[in-house]
Scaffold this motif. Structure first.
Motif, PDB file in Angstrom:
ATOM      1  N   LEU A  73      29.960  28.362  38.724  1.00 57.53           N
ATOM      2  CA  LEU A  73      30.424  27.647  37.527  1.00 57.53           C
ATOM      3  C   LEU A  73      30.444  26.133  37.772  1.00 57.53           C
ATOM      4  O   LEU A  73      30.036  25.351  36.909  1.00 57.53           O
ATOM      5  CB  LEU A  73      31.809  28.146  37.119  1.00 57.53           C
TER       6      LEU A  73
ATOM      7  N   TYR B  84      31.591  43.725  41.103  1.00 53.96           N
ATOM      8  CA  TYR B  84      30.755  43.206  40.011  1.00 53.96           C
ATOM      9  C   TYR B  84      31.440  43.393  38.660  1.00 53.96           C
ATOM     10  O   TYR B  84      31.263  42.590  37.740  1.00 53.96           O
ATOM     11  CB  TYR B  84      29.355  43.847  40.033  1.00 53.96           C
TER      12      TYR B  84
ATOM     13  N   LYS C 104      32.223  32.982  44.852  1.00 52.01           N
ATOM     14  CA  LYS C 104      30.867  32.926  44.291  1.00 52.01           C
ATOM     15  C   LYS C 104      30.906  32.484  42.835  1.00 52.01           C
ATOM     16  O   LYS C 104      30.136  31.607  42.420  1.00 52.01           O
ATOM     17  CB  LYS C 104      30.201  34.306  44.400  1.00 52.01           C
ATOM     18  N   GLU C 105      31.815  33.062  42.050  1.00 51.29           N
ATOM     19  CA  GLU C 105      31.874  32.719  40.623  1.00 51.29           C
ATOM     20  C   GLU C 105      32.337  31.270  40.417  1.00 51.29           C
ATOM     21  O   GLU C 105      31.810  30.554  39.565  1.00 51.29           O
ATOM     22  CB  GLU C 105      32.792  33.691  39.866  1.00 51.29           C
TER      23      GLU C 105
ATOM     24  N   LEU D  43      40.361  31.317  37.060  1.00 48.93           N
ATOM     25  CA  LEU D  43      39.014  31.585  36.543  1.00 48.93           C
ATOM     26  C   LEU D  43      39.039  32.071  35.104  1.00 48.93           C
ATOM     27  O   LEU D  43      38.089  31.859  34.357  1.00 48.93           O
ATOM     28  CB  LEU D  43      38.309  32.616  37.432  1.00 48.93           C
TER      29      LEU D  43
ATOM     30  N   SER E 209      33.688  40.475  38.530  1.00 54.66           N
ATOM     31  CA  SER E 209      32.952  39.273  38.115  1.00 54.66           C
ATOM     32  C   SER E 209      32.793  39.215  36.595  1.00 54.66           C
ATOM     33  O   SER E 209      33.003  38.170  35.970  1.00 54.66           O
ATOM     34  CB  SER E 209      31.556  39.248  38.765  1.00 54.66           C
ATOM     35  N   ASP E 210      32.416  40.348  36.002  1.00 58.06           N
ATOM     36  CA  ASP E 210      32.208  40.389  34.542  1.00 58.06           C
ATOM     37  C   ASP E 210      33.498  40.061  33.790  1.00 58.06           C
ATOM     38  O   ASP E 210      33.498  39.289  32.826  1.00 58.06           O
ATOM     39  CB  ASP E 210      31.701  41.769  34.116  1.00 58.06           C
TER      40      ASP E 210
ATOM     41  N   ILE F 125      21.687  32.480  39.157  1.00 57.34           N
ATOM     42  CA  ILE F 125      22.352  33.242  38.089  1.00 57.34           C
ATOM     43  C   ILE F 125      21.316  34.142  37.411  1.00 57.34           C
ATOM     44  O   ILE F 125      20.242  33.679  37.032  1.00 57.34           O
ATOM     45  CB  ILE F 125      22.993  32.295  37.054  1.00 57.34           C
TER      46      ILE F 125
ATOM     47  N   LEU G  18      34.330  36.310  34.080  1.00 56.50           N
ATOM     48  CA  LEU G  18      33.501  35.462  33.226  1.00 56.50           C
ATOM     49  C   LEU G  18      33.905  35.589  31.759  1.00 56.50           C
ATOM     50  O   LEU G  18      33.782  34.639  30.987  1.00 56.50           O
ATOM     51  CB  LEU G  18      32.020  35.825  33.404  1.00 56.50           C
TER      52      LEU G  18
ATOM     53  N   THR H 281      33.818  37.252  46.072  1.00 54.11           N
ATOM     54  CA  THR H 281      33.485  37.358  44.646  1.00 54.11           C
ATOM     55  C   THR H 281      34.061  36.179  43.869  1.00 54.11           C
ATOM     56  O   THR H 281      33.382  35.547  43.055  1.00 54.11           O
ATOM     57  CB  THR H 281      34.027  38.684  44.070  1.00 54.11           C
TER      58      THR H 281
ATOM     59  N   TYR I 148      27.999  32.818  31.774  1.00 51.09           N
ATOM     60  CA  TYR I 148      28.457  31.644  32.523  1.00 51.09           C
ATOM     61  C   TYR I 148      28.638  30.444  31.581  1.00 51.09           C
ATOM     62  O   TYR I 148      29.601  29.688  31.714  1.00 51.09           O
ATOM     63  CB  TYR I 148      27.472  31.310  33.644  1.00 51.09           C
TER      64      TYR I 148
ATOM     65  N   LYS J  28      22.788  37.081  32.654  1.00 51.67           N
ATOM     66  CA  LYS J  28      24.179  36.626  32.796  1.00 51.67           C
ATOM     67  C   LYS J  28      24.363  35.159  32.406  1.00 51.67           C
ATOM     68  O   LYS J  28      25.498  34.673  32.372  1.00 51.67           O
ATOM     69  CB  LYS J  28      24.636  36.803  34.252  1.00 51.67           C
TER      70      LYS J  28
END
Length: 329
Positions: free
Chosen positions: A253, A211, A248-249, A321, A214-215, A268, A218, A245, A276, A272
């Motif tokens: 998106l 996670y 998923k992102e 990403l 993920s942050d 979402i 993004l 992960t 995004y 968050k």
């Protein structure tokens, strides 16, 4: 019939007909698949797996369901993908559900949107089989699931320890389970875990989770994303979970780009959404066209189906990403 995860766990060993598992919780999916596969092995049920990459692949699935081998009386077919049967496949599915009571068709799908859940395919299975959403939207659901994981380990947590664990991992069930395993290994003589034990063994070791990755993705922070990735690999995080992960992102998106007003419906978290939206403003939508192929290449490398280095490919995906390029073409 619709069952939640805990209900499905109790019924999986006797499952027949058609079941759909759909969602984005890797812990729940893996736990259920483990129960299914163990029960098939114990009952000597032949297992076959099919990955659906086109509508035509469903023909192979239904042909297999209708033709048992000489050595099998029962068959369990596991189907992975996100392509549903067409009208002809739906007809074959209905025929299978009406006439085949001893086999199992187990369909594993990613998270579905509301229109997909209302499709004829889902309605047919829900009316004649079982649909299991792999979700844990509320804190009490996550605690119930993790309580079962704690019981498997022979431990209990007091109220403060639960509160700390849930806050520490937010909604990452897999990371929370790993923390339960770690605290059990660190304090094998404690059957009741208190906040002091959790804090003592987790404050240093759980430095980063997927996670956190993920942050960073993004935010478009490439240096931090690579740092977290390297930490996760060094601490034994499976490549497949890191790919999940990344996938998923990317998926969220792409979906948000197509449906900018439907952030919450896409799954979402409210807190968050702005992250995004900010990521979408930073990225060039033309990049999205190459993402599905990139994810397939990474998956193939992880499974040993190509000679490419999965870690190099994952780092390329991370760079994409973040809106950067690691290697010039």
């Amino acid at each position: 019939m619709k069952l939640d995860y805990l209900q499905a766990l109790k019924r999986a060993a006797e499952a027949r007909g058609a079941w759909i598992l759909h969602g984005q919780e890797p812990l729940l999916e893996q736990n259920l698949l483990d129960v299914f596969r163990k029960s098939w092995q114990q009952q000597e049920i032949e297992r076959q797996r099919y990955d659906i990459s086109s509508v035509n692949d469903w023909k192979t699935v239904f042909n297999a369901l209708n033709s048992l081998s000489l050595f099998s009386q029962q068959l369990a077919i596991e189907v992975h993908g996100n392509i549903k049967p067409d009208a002809n496949g739906l007809k074959q599915l209905k025929s299978y559900l009406q006439h085949n009571e001893s086999n199992l068709l187990l369909i594993i799908l990613p998270k579905q949107d509301s229109s997909s859940l209302k499709s004829a395919f889902f309605q047919t299975v829900e009316a004649n089989g079982v649909v299991v959403p792999l979700t844990a939207a509320y804190p009490q659901d996550r605690q119930r699931i993790l309580t079962v994981e704690a019981e498997k380990l022979g431990i209990q947590l007091d109220r403060d320890a639960w509160a700390w664990l849930m806050q520490h991992h937010e909604h990452n069930l897999l990371a929370a389970k790993n923390s339960l395993m770690r605290v059990n290994d660190t304090f094998p003589d404690h059957s009741l875990i208190q906040i002091e034990q959790l804090y003592a063994c987790l404050q240093d070791q759980s430095r980063y989770t997927t996670y956190d990755l993920s942050d960073a993705l993004l935010e478009g922070n490439l240096a931090q994303s690579i740092k977290i990735f390297q930490y996760l690999v060094a601490s034994g995080e499976p490549h497949s979970l890191i790919l999940w992960t990344l996938s998923k992102e990317m998926r969220l998106l792409m979906q948000l780009f197509e449906q900018p007003q439907n952030a919450l419906q896409l799954g979402i978290w409210k807190t968050k959404v702005a992250h995004y939206q900010q990521a979408l403003r930073r990225l060039n939508p033309q990049q999205f066209l190459s993402w599905p192929t990139m994810l397939l290449h990474i998956d193939a490398a992880i499974k040993g189906m190509s000679k490419e280095n999965p870690e190099h490919l994952i780092q390329q995906g991370i760079a994409e990403l973040c809106g950067k390029t690691l290697f010039s073409h």
